[in-house]
Structure formats: C-alpha cells, structure tokens
Design a protein around this motif. Sequence first.
Motif, PDB file in Angstrom:
ATOM      1  N   VAL A  52       0.866  -1.348  -0.026  1.00 15.04           N
ATOM      2  CA  VAL A  52       0.195   0.047   0.174  1.00 15.04           C
ATOM      3  C   VAL A  52       0.963   1.076  -0.164  1.00 15.04           C
ATOM      4  CG1 VAL A  52      -1.790   1.419   1.547  1.00 15.04           C
ATOM      5  CG2 VAL A  52      -2.027  -1.067   1.011  1.00 15.04           C
ATOM      6  N   SER A  53       1.863   1.334   0.857  1.00 14.97           N
ATOM      7  CA  SER A  53       2.871   2.506   0.928  1.00 14.97           C
ATOM      8  C   SER A  53       3.587   2.733  -0.160  1.00 14.97           C
ATOM      9  CB  SER A  53       3.723   2.569   2.105  1.00 14.97           C
ATOM     10  OG  SER A  53       4.347   1.125   2.224  1.00 14.97           O
ATOM     11  N   GLU A  54       4.187   1.589  -0.749  1.00 15.11           N
ATOM     12  CA  GLU A  54       5.109   1.588  -1.957  1.00 15.11           C
ATOM     13  C   GLU A  54       4.269   2.150  -3.120  1.00 15.11           C
ATOM     14  OE1 GLU A  54       7.832  -1.367  -4.887  1.00 15.11           O
ATOM     15  OE2 GLU A  54       6.112  -1.893  -3.690  1.00 15.11           O
ATOM     16  N   ASN A  55       3.202   1.568  -3.430  1.00 16.27           N
ATOM     17  CA  ASN A  55       2.384   1.993  -4.476  1.00 16.27           C
ATOM     18  C   ASN A  55       1.708   3.503  -4.512  1.00 16.27           C
ATOM     19  OD1 ASN A  55       2.313  -0.146  -6.627  1.00 16.27           O
ATOM     20  ND2 ASN A  55       1.877  -1.347  -4.784  1.00 16.27           N
ATOM     21  N   ALA A  56       1.383   3.994  -3.173  1.00 10.23           N
ATOM     22  CA  ALA A  56       1.017   5.044  -2.975  1.00 10.23           C
ATOM     23  C   ALA A  56       1.764   6.208  -3.263  1.00 10.23           C
ATOM     24  CB  ALA A  56       0.628   5.220  -1.472  1.00 10.23           C
ATOM     25  N   VAL A  57       3.054   6.038  -2.839  1.00  9.65           N
ATOM     26  CA  VAL A  57       4.120   6.901  -3.000  1.00  9.65           C
ATOM     27  C   VAL A  57       4.494   6.793  -4.594  1.00  9.65           C
ATOM     28  CG1 VAL A  57       6.651   7.546  -2.668  1.00  9.65           C
ATOM     29  CG2 VAL A  57       4.952   6.909  -0.515  1.00  9.65           C
ATOM     30  N   LEU A  58       4.792   5.534  -5.043  1.00 12.97           N
ATOM     31  CA  LEU A  58       5.184   5.239  -6.406  1.00 12.97           C
ATOM     32  C   LEU A  58       4.391   6.100  -7.448  1.00 12.97           C
ATOM     33  CD1 LEU A  58       7.223   3.692  -8.066  1.00 12.97           C
ATOM     34  CD2 LEU A  58       5.535   1.966  -8.418  1.00 12.97           C
ATOM     35  N   PHE A  59       3.045   5.928  -7.529  1.00 12.89           N
ATOM     36  CA  PHE A  59       2.280   6.640  -8.207  1.00 12.89           C
ATOM     37  C   PHE A  59       1.926   7.985  -8.172  1.00 12.89           C
ATOM     38  CE2 PHE A  59       1.576   1.737  -9.282  1.00 12.89           C
ATOM     39  CZ  PHE A  59       1.487   1.906 -10.670  1.00 12.89           C
ATOM     40  N   ALA A  60       2.093   8.397  -6.868  1.00 18.95           N
ATOM     41  CA  ALA A  60       2.275   9.782  -6.659  1.00 18.95           C
ATOM     42  C   ALA A  60       3.261  10.417  -7.123  1.00 18.95           C
ATOM     43  CB  ALA A  60       2.038   9.962  -4.929  1.00 18.95           C
ATOM     44  N   ILE A  62      15.122   0.681  -8.715  1.00 20.00           N
ATOM     45  CA  ILE A  62      15.313   1.511  -9.462  1.00 20.00           C
ATOM     46  C   ILE A  62      15.456   1.022 -11.142  1.00 20.00           C
ATOM     47  CG2 ILE A  62      17.122   3.133 -10.610  1.00 20.00           C
ATOM     48  CD1 ILE A  62      17.561   3.889  -7.572  1.00 20.00           C
ATOM     49  N   PRO A  63      16.281  -0.088 -11.139  1.00 22.24           N
ATOM     50  CA  PRO A  63      16.100  -0.840 -12.664  1.00 22.24           C
ATOM     51  C   PRO A  63      14.893  -1.489 -12.833  1.00 22.24           C
ATOM     52  CG  PRO A  63      17.555  -2.081 -11.008  1.00 22.24           C
ATOM     53  CD  PRO A  63      17.205  -0.657 -10.460  1.00 22.24           C
ATOM     54  N   GLY A  64      14.068  -2.107 -11.840  1.00 25.27           N
ATOM     55  CA  GLY A  64      13.093  -2.896 -11.945  1.00 25.27           C
ATOM     56  C   GLY A  64      12.006  -2.055 -12.214  1.00 25.27           C
ATOM     57  N   TYR A  65      11.896  -0.832 -11.961  1.00 18.54           N
ATOM     58  CA  TYR A  65      10.671  -0.069 -12.306  1.00 18.54           C
ATOM     59  C   TYR A  65      10.931   0.557 -13.488  1.00 18.54           C
ATOM     60  CZ  TYR A  65       7.423  -0.815  -8.606  1.00 18.54           C
ATOM     61  OH  TYR A  65       6.688  -1.452  -7.510  1.00 18.54           O
ATOM     62  N   PHE A  66      12.129   0.621 -13.952  1.00 20.95           N
ATOM     63  CA  PHE A  66      12.364   0.933 -15.519  1.00 20.95           C
ATOM     64  C   PHE A  66      11.933  -0.117 -16.560  1.00 20.95           C
ATOM     65  CE2 PHE A  66      14.887   0.859 -19.329  1.00 20.95           C
ATOM     66  CZ  PHE A  66      14.766   2.240 -19.783  1.00 20.95           C
ATOM     67  N   PHE A  67      11.952  -1.563 -16.167  1.00 22.66           N
ATOM     68  CA  PHE A  67      11.493  -2.308 -16.784  1.00 22.66           C
ATOM     69  C   PHE A  67      10.017  -2.528 -16.714  1.00 22.66           C
ATOM     70  CE2 PHE A  67      16.022  -3.650 -16.872  1.00 22.66           C
ATOM     71  CZ  PHE A  67      16.279  -3.782 -18.071  1.00 22.66           C
ATOM     72  N   VAL A 124      12.800   5.778  -6.464  1.00 24.22           N
ATOM     73  CA  VAL A 124      13.760   6.281  -5.614  1.00 24.22           C
ATOM     74  C   VAL A 124      12.903   6.646  -4.238  1.00 24.22           C
ATOM     75  CG1 VAL A 124      15.577   7.948  -4.823  1.00 24.22           C
ATOM     76  CG2 VAL A 124      15.424   6.953  -7.209  1.00 24.22           C
ATOM     77  N   PHE A 125      11.943   7.414  -4.360  1.00 23.23           N
ATOM     78  CA  PHE A 125      11.229   7.538  -3.267  1.00 23.23           C
ATOM     79  C   PHE A 125      10.079   6.515  -2.561  1.00 23.23           C
ATOM     80  CE2 PHE A 125      11.559  11.120  -6.371  1.00 23.23           C
ATOM     81  CZ  PHE A 125      12.418  12.263  -5.419  1.00 23.23           C
ATOM     82  N   SER A 126       9.633   5.916  -3.376  1.00 20.39           N
ATOM     83  CA  SER A 126       8.752   4.671  -2.882  1.00 20.39           C
ATOM     84  C   SER A 126       9.739   3.662  -2.175  1.00 20.39           C
ATOM     85  CB  SER A 126       7.942   3.914  -4.120  1.00 20.39           C
ATOM     86  OG  SER A 126       9.017   3.361  -4.796  1.00 20.39           O
ATOM     87  N   SER A 127      11.035   3.422  -2.519  1.00 24.28           N
ATOM     88  CA  SER A 127      11.679   2.761  -1.695  1.00 24.28           C
ATOM     89  C   SER A 127      12.018   3.086  -0.195  1.00 24.28           C
ATOM     90  CB  SER A 127      13.261   2.531  -2.251  1.00 24.28           C
ATOM     91  OG  SER A 127      13.137   2.065  -3.590  1.00 24.28           O
ATOM     92  N   LEU A 128      11.857   4.369   0.151  1.00 34.00           N
ATOM     93  CA  LEU A 128      12.126   4.879   1.548  1.00 34.00           C
ATOM     94  C   LEU A 128      10.894   4.375   2.312  1.00 34.00           C
ATOM     95  CD1 LEU A 128      12.964   8.464   0.744  1.00 34.00           C
ATOM     96  CD2 LEU A 128      14.517   6.479   1.349  1.00 34.00           C
ATOM     97  N   VAL A 129       9.778   4.225   1.703  1.00 33.50           N
ATOM     98  CA  VAL A 129       8.581   3.531   2.568  1.00 33.50           C
ATOM     99  C   VAL A 129       8.437   2.051   2.684  1.00 33.50           C
ATOM    100  CG1 VAL A 129       7.353   5.712   2.660  1.00 33.50           C
ATOM    101  CG2 VAL A 129       6.939   4.030   0.887  1.00 33.50           C
ATOM    102  N   LEU A 130       8.923   1.658   1.534  1.00 35.49           N
ATOM    103  CA  LEU A 130       9.115   0.010   1.223  1.00 35.49           C
ATOM    104  C   LEU A 130      10.153  -0.643   1.978  1.00 35.49           C
ATOM    105  CD1 LEU A 130       8.105  -2.432  -0.342  1.00 35.49           C
ATOM    106  CD2 LEU A 130      10.072  -1.916  -2.056  1.00 35.49           C
ATOM    107  N   CYS A 131      11.350  -0.065   2.206  1.00 38.14           N
ATOM    108  CA  CYS A 131      12.279  -0.902   2.858  1.00 38.14           C
ATOM    109  C   CYS A 131      11.936  -1.311   4.408  1.00 38.14           C
ATOM    110  CB  CYS A 131      13.694  -0.165   2.842  1.00 38.14           C
ATOM    111  SG  CYS A 131      14.926  -0.901   3.615  1.00 38.14           S
ATOM    112  N   PRO A 132      11.568  -0.279   5.221  1.00 35.82           N
ATOM    113  CA  PRO A 132      11.004  -0.727   6.701  1.00 35.82           C
ATOM    114  C   PRO A 132      10.276  -1.956   6.685  1.00 35.82           C
ATOM    115  CG  PRO A 132      11.475   1.734   6.524  1.00 35.82           C
ATOM    116  CD  PRO A 132      11.408   1.177   5.081  1.00 35.82           C
ATOM    117  N   THR A 133       8.944  -1.911   5.949  1.00 38.10           N
ATOM    118  CA  THR A 133       7.953  -2.487   5.839  1.00 38.10           C
ATOM    119  C   THR A 133       8.397  -3.871   5.548  1.00 38.10           C
ATOM    120  OG1 THR A 133       7.284  -1.589   4.122  1.00 38.10           O
ATOM    121  CG2 THR A 133       6.041  -0.787   5.909  1.00 38.10           C
TER     122      THR A 133
END
Length: 225
Positions: free
Chosen positions: A39-47, A145-150, A82-91
Amino acid sequence: MQTFPSMYRGFMDCSVRTYRTEGLRGLYHGTVPALLANVSENAVLFACYGFCQNLVCHVLGMQDPSQLRNYQKATAGSLASVFSSLVLCPTELVKCRMQTQHEMRISGYKGIPHSTPWSIVCHILKTEGVCGLFRGLSSTWLREIPGYFFFFGGYELSISILNRSSRDQPGAFVVTVSGGVGGACFWLSVYPVDSVKSRIQVLSMASPTGGFLISFLHILKTEGE
C-alpha cells in the motif's frame, strides 16, 4: 527459500513443511507488513510518477508528458521508485524477518523476537536503532530503480502495442494485461537482487552480512547462479 536455500527441496516441499509445522497461519506470516509495504510503496510510487514525468519533460524541454516516449516514461518510473523505496524498505524488512523466524530458530540462531510486527519493530529499534529499519535500503534501491524502469517500460510498451489500432483510451483488458507484462518484466530483470536483499535483511539480525556485493559474491561462490 531465498534465505535458507539448502533447507527445502523446492516450492512444494517448502509449502507442505511450513503447513505441517506452523499450520495455515505459517503460510500467512508477514501479511500485515506485506500489505503495509504494498500500500505504502504503490501510494508513493504513483504519486511521484506524475511528478517524475513532469521532471523528465522539463529536462528534455518538452511541454507535456503525453509527448514522452515509452523509454522516457520508464525513466520517470525508475526515478519515482527512489522515493517509494524509502517507505518500502522498513515494511519489507519486517515482513522478511517475520516469514523466516521458524527457519532462524531451527538453524540455531538465538534471540529471535516473537512473531508480531510490533515486537520485531521494537527489537530492531532496541538492537540496531532507527537506522536498523533501513537495513537493506541500498539493495532495495538496486532492485527497485532498474526494476521499475522495466516495469513501466513493459507496461507502456504493452499498452502501445495492444491499443495501437484504437484512438480511444485503453480499456480494462488492455490495462490488466499490460500490468501483468510490466510485473513480469520487473521480476525477470531483478530477481537475483531480491534474493540478496532478503538475506541481508534477515541474516543481519544475527550477524553482519558484509553488504550487497559481499553477499552477492558469497551466493555465487557457494551456490552458483
């Protein structure tokens, strides 16, 4: 299976033994942090995706994101990760540690906290501090970072191919298939990085792992590709 590869023969063996030893609950360990992670990753990612598209437009001197080509949209998605990873990593760290507690205990590791998300967070804060919640952040960036490029590249390319005969907005079927293509592109491109990240986040609980490169080389040396 990523963290303790010699313990199970494969997917079915891992599933059956987990069910026998821990019941159905064992197959759902880490559900709460997994939901929070997604939830947090996709919220930040698409925002951030729209913002990063505008940023790429500005850098390239374009007026509108609709002018971007597929690879340029993929670059914007990569920047957003880059930004979504900051909320993804701890969870995701909490999720990985919850999922491997049984294996950690039977492997002889001491001081494994009880299997609740909050107890694991408290244990990390007590033993590693706030920085401990971001254990594996560099590995997460190396995956995301490379993953979301693909991912975005595969998604946008699939949309272009499936919807090229129509001038209308892509329908639900096209979007669904394209999302699946994007997900497949993501994991096929970065799965080895995810394996290394999982070990760093789990095994660092017991002893230092030496970082991404050392862990990566150790896997190649002891287990091959």
